[in-house]
Design a protein around this motif. Structure first.
Motif, PDB file in Angstrom:
ATOM      1  N   HIS A   8       0.962  -1.529  -0.070  1.00  0.00           N
ATOM      2  CA  HIS A   8       0.158   0.540   0.130  1.00  0.00           C
ATOM      3  C   HIS A   8       1.107   0.934  -0.109  1.00  0.00           C
ATOM      4  N   LEU A   9       1.188   2.421  -0.934  1.00  0.00           N
ATOM      5  CA  LEU A   9       1.724   2.928  -1.392  1.00  0.00           C
ATOM      6  C   LEU A   9       1.157   4.117  -0.467  1.00  0.00           C
ATOM      7  N   VAL A  91       0.704  -3.629 -11.004  1.00  0.00           N
ATOM      8  CA  VAL A  91       1.276  -2.614 -10.937  1.00  0.00           C
ATOM      9  C   VAL A  91       0.199  -1.826 -11.184  1.00  0.00           C
ATOM     10  N   ASP A  92      -0.563  -0.238 -11.231  1.00  0.00           N
ATOM     11  CA  ASP A  92      -1.208  -0.089 -11.912  1.00  0.00           C
ATOM     12  C   ASP A  92      -2.565  -0.819 -12.439  1.00  0.00           C
ATOM     13  N   ARG A  93      -3.267  -1.559 -11.028  1.00  0.00           N
ATOM     14  CA  ARG A  93      -4.177  -2.236 -10.853  1.00  0.00           C
ATOM     15  C   ARG A  93      -4.267  -3.277 -12.584  1.00  0.00           C
ATOM     16  N   ALA A  94      -2.976  -3.306 -13.000  1.00  0.00           N
ATOM     17  CA  ALA A  94      -3.232  -4.870 -13.586  1.00  0.00           C
ATOM     18  C   ALA A  94      -4.197  -5.675 -13.349  1.00  0.00           C
ATOM     19  N   ALA A 105       2.984 -13.407  -5.440  1.00  0.00           N
ATOM     20  CA  ALA A 105       2.733 -12.572  -6.319  1.00  0.00           C
ATOM     21  C   ALA A 105       2.586 -10.930  -5.500  1.00  0.00           C
ATOM     22  N   VAL A 106       2.799  -9.756  -6.201  1.00  0.00           N
ATOM     23  CA  VAL A 106       3.106  -8.801  -5.494  1.00  0.00           C
ATOM     24  C   VAL A 106       2.470  -7.507  -6.006  1.00  0.00           C
ATOM     25  N   PHE A 107       1.484  -7.538  -5.360  1.00  0.00           N
ATOM     26  CA  PHE A 107      -0.169  -6.108  -5.788  1.00  0.00           C
ATOM     27  C   PHE A 107       1.091  -4.898  -5.459  1.00  0.00           C
ATOM     28  N   VAL A 108       1.517  -3.807  -6.263  1.00  0.00           N
ATOM     29  CA  VAL A 108       1.579  -2.973  -5.733  1.00  0.00           C
ATOM     30  C   VAL A 108       0.388  -1.426  -5.860  1.00  0.00           C
ATOM     31  N   PHE A 109       0.131  -0.777  -5.054  1.00  0.00           N
ATOM     32  CA  PHE A 109      -1.451  -0.113  -5.506  1.00  0.00           C
ATOM     33  C   PHE A 109      -1.546   1.922  -4.656  1.00  0.00           C
ATOM     34  N   ASP A 110      -1.692   1.851  -4.720  1.00  0.00           N
ATOM     35  CA  ASP A 110      -1.578   3.698  -4.292  1.00  0.00           C
ATOM     36  C   ASP A 110      -2.719   3.926  -3.779  1.00  0.00           C
ATOM     37  N   GLY A 111      -2.493   4.533  -2.128  1.00  0.00           N
ATOM     38  CA  GLY A 111      -3.418   4.245  -1.299  1.00  0.00           C
ATOM     39  C   GLY A 111      -4.634   5.637  -1.705  1.00  0.00           C
ATOM     40  N   LEU A 117      -8.101   1.441  -4.065  1.00  0.00           N
ATOM     41  CA  LEU A 117      -8.319   0.849  -3.002  1.00  0.00           C
ATOM     42  C   LEU A 117      -8.542  -0.473  -2.768  1.00  0.00           C
ATOM     43  N   ALA A 118     -10.119  -0.557  -3.396  1.00  0.00           N
ATOM     44  CA  ALA A 118     -11.362  -1.328  -4.116  1.00  0.00           C
ATOM     45  C   ALA A 118     -11.361  -2.522  -4.464  1.00  0.00           C
ATOM     46  N   GLU A 119     -10.459  -1.813  -5.737  1.00  0.00           N
ATOM     47  CA  GLU A 119      -9.102  -3.309  -6.316  1.00  0.00           C
ATOM     48  C   GLU A 119      -8.656  -4.069  -5.599  1.00  0.00           C
TER      49      GLU A 119
END
Length: 149
Positions: A8-9, A91-94, A105-111, A117-119
């Protein structure tokens, strides 16, 4: 079993966070694929990874650079895995492919992005339902990662 991590960025952009995570992955001997939400983003990250720090070299490439098998870090906007990676960053909701073949697997998302966040919450639920080991990491005020769940 696949380990799925959610990063969570907060306060630092992807461009500041992704390179050190990729460096740590390579130090551990992992092959990595980074999946972006668009070709434009893939190309921007490709350019950034060559210049993010003067004293660093992060070997990586895209389909434009030749055979993916030659790249320890492969950047793509698709669900392919041409370098046989065992670690996948999203990244970027891929939209993720089947994550079962990966060790991590690593999900990096913009907080700060409500849709992201929902995704991420949806992907968390999917990971739990699939029986993956799921963890959630959040940036502290000093930029360090803290495990929250």
């Amino acid at each position: 079993m696949t380990e799925v991590l959610f990063y969570h960025l907060q306060g630092r952009p992807l461009e500041a966070v992704l390179p050190p995570l990729l460096e740590k992955s390579l130090e551990r001997g992992w092959r990595v694929v980074v999946q972006t939400g668009s070709r434009e983003r893939r190309d921007a990250l490709d350019a950034h990874l060559w210049t993010f720090r003067d004293d660093s070299f992060l070997p990586h490439g895209t389909a434009s650079d030749g055979p993916g098998a030659d790249q320890p870090v492969f950047l793509t906007e698709g669900q392919d895995n041409p370098n046989g990676a065992t670690v996948r960053f999203l990244v970027d909701r891929a939209a993720p492919p089947d994550l079962a073949p990966y060790e991590r697997a690593v999900f990096v998302f913009d907080g700060t992005d409500e849709e992201a966040l929902a995704e991420a919450r949806l992907r968390w639920k999917e990971g739990k339902a699939a029986g993956f080991a799921v963890t959630y990491w959040q940036q502290s005020s000093n930029g360090r990662w803290e495990r929250k769940a």
